[in-house]
Structures are given as structure tokens and as C-alpha cells.
Design a protein around this motif. Sequence first.
Motif, mmCIF file in Angstrom:
data_model
loop_
_atom_site.group_PDB
_atom_site.id
_atom_site.type_symbol
_atom_site.label_atom_id
_atom_site.label_comp_id
_atom_site.label_asym_id
_atom_site.label_seq_id
_atom_site.Cartn_x
_atom_site.Cartn_y
_atom_site.Cartn_z
ATOM 1 N N ASP A 62 4.713 5.924 8.806
ATOM 2 C CA ASP A 62 5.592 5.910 7.622
ATOM 3 C C ASP A 62 4.999 6.743 6.482
ATOM 4 O O ASP A 62 5.706 7.488 5.804
ATOM 5 C CB ASP A 62 5.914 4.475 7.168
ATOM 6 N N PHE B 68 3.655 -5.390 5.964
ATOM 7 C CA PHE B 68 3.914 -4.211 5.117
ATOM 8 C C PHE B 68 2.771 -4.065 4.117
ATOM 9 O O PHE B 68 2.521 -4.956 3.314
ATOM 10 C CB PHE B 68 5.253 -4.359 4.376
ATOM 11 N N SER B 72 3.711 3.236 2.301
ATOM 12 C CA SER B 72 4.904 4.075 2.112
ATOM 13 C C SER B 72 5.917 3.209 1.358
ATOM 14 O O SER B 72 5.635 2.047 1.065
ATOM 15 C CB SER B 72 5.491 4.471 3.470
ATOM 16 N N TRP B 77 9.202 2.154 5.813
ATOM 17 C CA TRP B 77 8.541 1.242 6.760
ATOM 18 C C TRP B 77 9.586 0.509 7.612
ATOM 19 O O TRP B 77 9.447 0.381 8.823
ATOM 20 C CB TRP B 77 7.674 0.264 5.958
ATOM 21 N N LYS B 80 11.096 2.735 10.127
ATOM 22 C CA LYS B 80 10.139 3.007 11.208
ATOM 23 C C LYS B 80 10.262 1.922 12.282
ATOM 24 O O LYS B 80 10.280 2.236 13.485
ATOM 25 C CB LYS B 80 8.714 3.022 10.620
#
Lengths: 106, 208
Positions: A62, B68, B72, B77, B80
Motif C-alpha cells: 500500500d 492497519f 498508507s 490499505w 489492497k
Amino acid sequence: MINSFLKNVFYFLKKHFTLISIKKRQLKKMTLNVNTLKQMVHGIMSTRSDEIGCDECFEQLDRFVELVLAGKNVSVAMPLVQHHLEHCPDCKEEFEMLLKALRSIS
Amino acid sequence: MIERTDEQWLSDLKESSPHFDFALKDLRILLIKGLRAGVSKWKKINREDFENIVEESLIKIIKNLDSFKGHSRFTTWALKIGVNTALTELRHRRWKDVSLDEIVESKGMKSLLETVSRPSYSPEKQTIQRILMNTINKLIRTELTERQRKAMLAVRFYGMPLEEVARQMGTNRNNLYKLLHDARLRLKEAISKEELSLKEILDSFGSS
């Protein structure tokens, strides 16, 4: 007489187009093999001992994709992820799909 | 759809939050938009399958909120995870009926032995390519383990996803990558001991 002529024309055309078709197939096959060999040799010769695995690549993907979207030089900023993507078709496919998805929502 | 900061997403997506339903709805919209663009090349995906992928992605995202780390934006995220979920499902559907053993048996070393020459390459380059192919062919047979050989043939010559090869070999993608990495390292060492120099190898693929 006409029948015989038409038969000859038919066989000539059949042979002609069959040959073209075979040549096309052969060319495609040979081209594919050169590319396969090229990719394989590149994959082998550029192997590093410190490569990261798919889990670590996924963990950092990411951040990596955001750097790409920001126009940063990722081969300098995140060289190990960049290297992994060059060797792993699955992770590369995920990176490309993520990039496409993010572009579509921005 | 409301604009949210990463902190707001995290707080609103907690099941105890009064904003949970709205945040979930917005996240679903985001996933639908992003994944629809992402999966466009997969022709055989119908609406129901697509919706299932979106729902499965949402469940995974909510379940893994704690992982998380803020490297980003939250939405990157989350997408993704959605992309990973979608591709895992789509790859499995496409390859589930393909047997790894059958591929390796039918494909075997035959493809490696086929001519690699192309008329556009000079005769010298074609000769080096042929020597290289024979060398790689020999090293794959002599230097790699059966598992490494099988995985390399399936991934490199048949284009099978690592994920599906791993599943059929009873391992996971990360371990399969390591297996292939070890194989590449071994082949690299072995090639360096052969008479071909790196320059010759790379030059053989240059322009004719």
C-alpha cells in the motif's frame, strides 16, 4: 474440364493458406520461447540473496503504490519491494490491479 | 460518500460506533468502484460473484482493522485487501481444474528443448541462445530438487499462479516464493561456473 480446373484452384488455395497458417503458428511458438528464455535468464541472473517474500511485499504494497502514484522513484525508495515485484507474477498482478483500482477512485 | 480521515475510518468502523452502518456503506461503495475497475480484464466474473468478493473483502477489512499501521491512507490499505481477496478467488476459479502433476508430466522438459531461435537474431546469437537453453535445461535437471523443478516449470513455463501451485503442493505462496528463490540462486551459481559469461548471455538477447 471446368471441374478439374476448379479442383486444382481449390487445392492450390488450400495448400497456400495451410502453409501460411503453419508458418504463423511456428513464428508465434518460436517468439514465445525466446521471450520465455529471456525472462527466465533475467530472473535467474538478477536473483539476490536478500529478497523479501510475498508476505513482506504485501505488508508494504500500500505504501509502495502510493509512492508510485506520487511519481516517486520506487527503485530507490523501496528497492526490495520493486525487486520482488519483478520476480513474483502474483504480487505484480496485485500491484497492477491496486494501481488501477486507486486511479479509478481518485 | 463522506470524506473521512484515517482516524475517522478506524473509529467509525468499530462495530460499537453509531456511525458503523454509514461507514460500512461508504466502504462498500469504494470497494465496488475500485474493484470493478481492477477486475475488468477478468471476463467471466458475474454480478453475484463480484458482490460476494466485495462482501468477503469487507469482512476481512473489519476483522483486520487492528493490523492497519498507517503506512498508507486507510482507503489504500482497504483496497489492497480487496484486491488480494478478488485475485485469490479469481485465480482459484480459473486454475482449480488444472492439475499441476498433469502439466509437469505433459509439458515436462519438452518445451525447454524446443528451438529458441528466431530469424531476426544473428546466427551467433542464436547459437548462444541454444547453448544457454541446453545449459539451463541440464542445470534444472541436475541442480534442482523435484519440488523446485515442478514449481519452476508450472510458474515459468505454464504461467500458473504461485498461489495455485502452492495450494496443490500443500504449502503457501510465501513459502513457494522462497522455494523458487532458492532454485534461482542455485541456478545462478551453477550458470556462473559454466563457460558462458554474463556479458555473452545478456548480449544474446540484444538487437540482431
